[in-house]
Design a protein around this motif. Structure first.
Motif, PDB file in Angstrom:
ATOM      1  N   LEU A   1       0.834  -1.213   0.000  1.00 21.89           N
ATOM      2  CA  LEU A   1       0.000   0.000   0.000  1.00 21.89           C
ATOM      3  C   LEU A   1       0.861   1.253   0.000  1.00 21.89           C
ATOM      4  N   MET A   2       1.966   1.217   0.767  1.00 18.79           N
ATOM      5  CA  MET A   2       2.806   2.405   0.872  1.00 18.79           C
ATOM      6  C   MET A   2       3.593   2.666  -0.405  1.00 18.79           C
ATOM      7  N   ALA A   3       3.696   1.637  -1.256  1.00 17.85           N
ATOM      8  CA  ALA A   3       4.449   1.829  -2.494  1.00 17.85           C
ATOM      9  C   ALA A   3       3.644   2.600  -3.531  1.00 17.85           C
ATOM     10  N   ILE A   4       2.326   2.724  -3.300  1.00 14.75           N
ATOM     11  CA  ILE A   4       1.501   3.502  -4.228  1.00 14.75           C
ATOM     12  C   ILE A   4       1.424   4.936  -3.698  1.00 14.75           C
ATOM     13  N   PRO A   5       1.902   5.918  -4.463  1.00 13.89           N
ATOM     14  CA  PRO A   5       1.861   7.295  -3.971  1.00 13.89           C
ATOM     15  C   PRO A   5       0.456   7.669  -3.470  1.00 13.89           C
TER      16      PRO A   5
ATOM     17  N   ILE B   1      -1.654  10.236  -2.997  1.00 15.37           N
ATOM     18  CA  ILE B   1      -2.710  10.952  -3.720  1.00 15.37           C
ATOM     19  C   ILE B   1      -3.256  10.093  -4.858  1.00 15.37           C
ATOM     20  N   LEU B   2      -2.355   9.368  -5.538  1.00 14.80           N
ATOM     21  CA  LEU B   2      -2.798   8.493  -6.631  1.00 14.80           C
ATOM     22  C   LEU B   2      -3.750   7.425  -6.120  1.00 14.80           C
TER      23      LEU B   2
ATOM     24  N   ILE C   1      -7.012   8.992  -5.444  1.00 14.12           N
ATOM     25  CA  ILE C   1      -7.704   9.274  -6.713  1.00 14.12           C
ATOM     26  C   ILE C   1      -8.330   7.998  -7.265  1.00 14.12           C
ATOM     27  N   ALA C   2      -7.549   6.904  -7.237  1.00 17.89           N
ATOM     28  CA  ALA C   2      -8.050   5.639  -7.765  1.00 17.89           C
ATOM     29  C   ALA C   2      -9.278   5.169  -6.986  1.00 17.89           C
TER      30      ALA C   2
ATOM     31  N   SER D   1     -12.293   7.157  -7.744  1.00 23.45           N
ATOM     32  CA  SER D   1     -12.826   6.845  -9.069  1.00 23.45           C
ATOM     33  C   SER D   1     -13.653   5.560  -9.035  1.00 23.45           C
ATOM     34  N   LEU D   2     -13.305   4.659  -8.114  1.00 24.74           N
ATOM     35  CA  LEU D   2     -14.073   3.420  -8.001  1.00 24.74           C
ATOM     36  C   LEU D   2     -15.395   3.628  -7.294  1.00 24.74           C
TER      37      LEU D   2
ATOM     38  N   ILE E   1      -7.364  19.065  -2.938  1.00 24.93           N
ATOM     39  CA  ILE E   1      -6.813  18.697  -4.244  1.00 24.93           C
ATOM     40  C   ILE E   1      -7.833  17.870  -5.038  1.00 24.93           C
TER      41      ILE E   1
ATOM     42  N   LEU F   1      -9.578  19.039  -8.481  1.00 18.91           N
ATOM     43  CA  LEU F   1      -9.445  18.301  -9.736  1.00 18.91           C
ATOM     44  C   LEU F   1     -10.806  17.859 -10.275  1.00 18.91           C
TER      45      LEU F   1
ATOM     46  N   ILE G   1     -12.849  15.610  -8.831  1.00 19.75           N
ATOM     47  CA  ILE G   1     -13.186  14.214  -8.587  1.00 19.75           C
ATOM     48  C   ILE G   1     -13.439  13.958  -7.109  1.00 19.75           C
TER      49      ILE G   1
END
Lengths: 311, 313
Positions: free
Chosen positions: A150-154, A156-157, A160-161, A164-165, A245, A249, A251
């Motif tokens: 989990l920590m390897a995914i930045p 904010i990204l 955002i993901a 979006s789900l 943020i 954006l 979203i």
């Protein structure tokens, strides 16, 4: 040093710690940056609570005749009974004729709700997982692999993901910001547990047959309080930023709810001519986050001097 | 040393695998049929069926994962029905602006932050130090897009010295390329400068108390040499580490900055994909950014040896 002497010293140290404990909180509350940050935050909290009383109007009220007015313009509103009410739009109006002053003040509510709930939820979940992972070896191996992933995914990204789900909304935005924060809390709690579990008083508790949940809650958890307060403060600040943020954006929180991010997103198209739609919510947002951050710095300095030396 | 490199490489595998599982599960956790979700709202039944075949959606979920990751590792992320291109093509088009922005920002941040941090540590508790620290807290607090719009307002609208928005590929001339990157990279560098300056200061403060610094001074070396050769060189490891960790912040900032400045990069693509509910593209971008983040941090771990010969694995 003889065993007795060492016990003597340990006893003196723990006695000193006993005396120091209330004074740590006291020192924290007297720390200059905690006071400054705290005062700004209390003002923001009061604004959020009393927004309807502060000369605001319905933040969603659209008035096509009063679009894009610069700050300080006198605007007249048609009342329901047909009469006209003249008031000054201190911070101007947006491109739908909504009053920016009212929108910014009401926006305080969303930001504070998001900041506080994200901090509370991620600290609680992280504490629970961290306590268990730190104490039970086989859980640790599994949980930490998941947390590393989990920590390897930045952050904010990831947020955002997730948004979006799940679709835009206050609840989904809060959860989407919580998910990337949890692993950081878990790591912190786990590291405290790993050092504390070797302490003699934990061993003593085990030897008198204290059940595991009680050991975790009564003997280990109190040690996590100080670092978690500090961590929670920084999570709160970062959550407010991330919410802004996401909304900015387009979203995050649905556009009809006035949030600082939404006001600024709405102001983007007319920004060159009417910068006030971005300026004022931007000032409120930055000031709030700044207040929380300097408060966090002050708390860290007093509650956890070792950590303050490192950063 | 070789054993360490191998061990470190192997340790990255489970992390990357976890990331892949998360990104894969993303689409499966959406309500509804994944094939229909990917095909979009205007899809024909035979299109949906074709996607179902291609993803192996009739197979067990574990098999589906391996089909997906196998293709992804070969650069096949499927097709974007929103952009009407393959995802790989989309990414190839959008990668240059993002990499350019990231590199310019990184260089700019290090060039500003390291000297600031060194001076702040050298003049600890002076007004310089306090200003740097105050700037650092501000940098963490003012959101990227507010800084972006402030800079656009001052430099592009009021002074008119720089373009408001846009991007030019480096192939179309060096100055048009840089001209359009100045404001975005300054915007993006603020939070990064704050982070690096803070760590540089803390790391330098620690190092400057060491005995060898006193020795260096005692033998009459010029202060410059003491600070840079003996001080900064020894303070470098935490600084490089925080640059690696800070890349996560940088990637988040890229998404926002590209939106503010209308730069057609991967960040802008992410937002467009989210707004268009284009899941194959979202998956690919997140996988790409996360892998880049993990691998760059791996590389940083491996170059510590070059920075500090005392480190032995």
């Amino acid at each position: 040093m003889s065993a007795e002497a060492r016990i003597e010293v340990d006893f003196a140290a723990s006695a000193a710690a006993q005396v120091k404990r209330p004074s740590a909180i006291g020192r924290m509350l007297r720390h200059r940056s905690v006071i400054i940050g705290g005062v700004i935050l209390i003002v923001m909290l009061l604004i959020a609570l009393t927004a309807p009383l502060l000369g605001t109007m319905d933040p969603a009220r659209i008035d096509p005749t009063m679009r894009n007015k610069v700050p300080g313009t006198e605007v007249s509103l048609r009342q329901d009974d047909g009469s006209r009410l003249v008031r000054t739009a201190w911070l101007g109006t947006d491109s739908l004729g909504r009053d920016v002053y009212s929108r910014v003040l009401y926006g305080t509510r969303v930001s504070l709700i998001v900041g506080l709930s994200v901090a509370a939820i991620s600290v609680s979940i992280g504490l629970l997982i961290g306590l268990i992972a730190g104490y039970i070896r086989w859980v640790d191996a599994v949980v930490m692999r998941v947390m590393d992933g989990l920590m390897a995914i930045p952050g904010i990204l990831l947020a955002i993901a997730l948004v979006s789900l799940w679709g835009a909304g206050l609840g989904t935005v809060i959860i989407a910001i919580v998910v990337p924060e949890v692993p950081r809390v878990v790591r912190l709690v786990r590291s405290v547990v790993l050092t504390i579990r070797e302490e003699p008083y934990v061993e003593a508790a085990i030897s008198v047959g204290t059940p595991l949940p009680l050991i975790l809650v009564r003997h280990i958890m109190p040690n996590t309080v100080a670092p978690l307060i500090v961590q929670g403060t920084f999570i709160c600040a970062s959550a407010i930023l991330v919410e802004a943020i996401l909304s900015f954006l387009g979203i995050g929180i649905p556009t009809e709810i006035p949030t600082w991010g939404n006001i600024m997103a709405e102001g983007r198209t007319v920004f060159r001519v009417y910068p006030h739609n971005i300026l004022y919510p931007g000032i409120f947002l930055s000031l709030t986050v700044l207040a929380i951050n300097i408060m966090g710095d002050g708390m860290r300095d007093t509650l956890d001097p070792r950590m303050s030396k490192r950063v | 040393m070789l054993a360490f490199v191998v061990r470190r490489l192997l340790a990255t595998v489970p992390v990357l695998a976890m990331v892949a599982v998360f990104v894969f599960l993303m689409l499966r956790l959406t309500p509804g049929d994944p094939a229909a979700v990917i095909a979009g709202d205007n899809a024909m039944p035979d299109q949906v069926e074709a996607i179902r075949q291609k993803l192996g959606l009739d197979e067990p979920i574990v098999t589906q994962f391996f089909i997906w990751i196998g293709k992804a590792l070969q650069g096949d992320f499927g097709e974007s029905f929103f952009f009407k291109k393959t995802v790989a093509e989309l990414i190839a088009q959008r990668i240059e602006p993002t990499v350019a922005l990231a590199i310019v920002t990184l260089l700019l941040s290090v060039a500003i932050a390291v000297p600031l941090g060194v001076i702040a540590a050298y003049r600890q508790d002076s007004w310089v130090d306090r200003t740097v620290m105050a700037f650092s807290v501000m940098g963490f607090s003012v959101p990227v897009f507010v800084i972006g719009y402030l800079l656009i307002y001052v430099f592009a609208i009021q002074l008119g010295v720089l373009p408001v928005q846009g991007y030019r590929p480096i192939g179309q001339g060096l100055w048009p390329f840089f001209e359009r990157l100045i404001l975005p990279s300054f915007t993006l560098s603020v939070v990064f400068v704050a982070l690096i300056a803070r760590i540089t200061r803390a790391s330098m403060l620690e190092v400057m108390n060491e005995d060898y610094i006193r020795t260096a001074r005692a033998k009459g070396l010029p202060e410059r040499t003491v600070l840079l050769r003996h001080g900064l060189r020894n303070a470098a490891v935490p600084i490089v580490t925080v640059i690696g960790i800070g890349l996560a912040v940088l990637i988040g900032g890229v998404v926002v900055t590209e939106s503010v400045y209308g730069i057609p990069g991967l960040g802008r693509l992410t937002i467009d994909a989210v707004l268009g509910r284009d899941y194959p593209t979202i998956q690919a971008v997140i996988l790409l950014f996360s892998f880049a983040y993990v691998l760059i941090n791996l590389a940083i771990d491996l170059i510590y040896v070059l920075l500090d010969p005392r480190i032995r694995y």
